[in-house]
Scaffold this motif. Sequence first.
Motif, PDB file in Angstrom:
ATOM      1  N   UNK A  81       0.824  -1.207   0.000  1.00 28.12           N
ATOM      2  CA  UNK A  81       0.000   0.000   0.000  1.00 28.12           C
ATOM      3  C   UNK A  81       0.861   1.261   0.000  1.00 28.12           C
ATOM      4  N   UNK A  82       1.941   1.256   0.768  1.00 31.28           N
ATOM      5  CA  UNK A  82       2.848   2.404   0.795  1.00 31.28           C
ATOM      6  C   UNK A  82       3.465   2.650  -0.578  1.00 31.28           C
ATOM      7  N   UNK A  83       3.900   1.578  -1.231  1.00 38.97           N
ATOM      8  CA  UNK A  83       4.496   1.712  -2.558  1.00 38.97           C
ATOM      9  C   UNK A  83       3.466   2.206  -3.572  1.00 38.97           C
ATOM     10  N   UNK A  84       2.231   1.716  -3.459  1.00 43.53           N
ATOM     11  CA  UNK A  84       1.171   2.141  -4.376  1.00 43.53           C
ATOM     12  C   UNK A  84       0.869   3.628  -4.197  1.00 43.53           C
ATOM     13  N   UNK A  85       0.796   4.078  -2.945  1.00 38.06           N
ATOM     14  CA  UNK A  85       0.508   5.498  -2.718  1.00 38.06           C
ATOM     15  C   UNK A  85       1.669   6.378  -3.186  1.00 38.06           C
ATOM     16  N   UNK A  86       2.905   5.906  -3.042  1.00 37.75           N
ATOM     17  CA  UNK A  86       4.048   6.673  -3.546  1.00 37.75           C
ATOM     18  C   UNK A  86       4.009   6.775  -5.065  1.00 37.75           C
ATOM     19  N   UNK A  87       3.632   5.673  -5.736  1.00 37.55           N
ATOM     20  CA  UNK A  87       3.522   5.700  -7.192  1.00 37.55           C
ATOM     21  C   UNK A  87       2.423   6.657  -7.633  1.00 37.55           C
ATOM     22  N   UNK A  88       1.290   6.622  -6.932  1.00 40.32           N
ATOM     23  CA  UNK A  88       0.185   7.518  -7.282  1.00 40.32           C
ATOM     24  C   UNK A  88       0.591   8.975  -7.090  1.00 40.32           C
ATOM     25  N   UNK A  89       1.280   9.274  -6.006  1.00 38.92           N
ATOM     26  CA  UNK A  89       1.741  10.644  -5.768  1.00 38.92           C
ATOM     27  C   UNK A  89       2.736  11.083  -6.837  1.00 38.92           C
ATOM     28  N   UNK A  90       3.610  10.159  -7.237  1.00 44.78           N
ATOM     29  CA  UNK A  90       4.595  10.482  -8.272  1.00 44.78           C
ATOM     30  C   UNK A  90       3.895  10.732  -9.610  1.00 44.78           C
ATOM     31  N   UNK A  91       2.905   9.909  -9.963  1.00 44.64           N
ATOM     32  CA  UNK A  91       2.185  10.099 -11.218  1.00 44.64           C
ATOM     33  C   UNK A  91       1.405  11.411 -11.202  1.00 44.64           C
TER      34      UNK A  91
END
Length: 100
Positions: A81-91
């Motif tokens: 979940x942490x990695x997914x939220x970081x990817x979403x923030x980066x996108x």
Amino acid sequence: MDRGNLGRIFYLISGGFICYGFYKIFAYKNLDSILDSGTNAYVGGDAYNYIINSNYATGYFVLALLFTILGSTMLILEKMDDNKSKEDNHENSEKEKTNS
């Protein structure tokens, strides 16, 4: 409660089951007195009591394994979940830069 804390609680529960399993194995005292029942003694023979205690210990160790697996799963899901939220923030930040 987030998954990481739940995973840590599962690890603590697992540690408790491991301790209690070792208690069942190593804490045995059979007293032949009628008034005192002894420690982890269920029937008259020592061999039978060791067999019973080993079965109890096996059950507690299996429970410990189950809670370890659950705890590890919760920690892995939290990390995902942490990695997914970081990817979403980066996108989202990349989209904002291209729109500007």
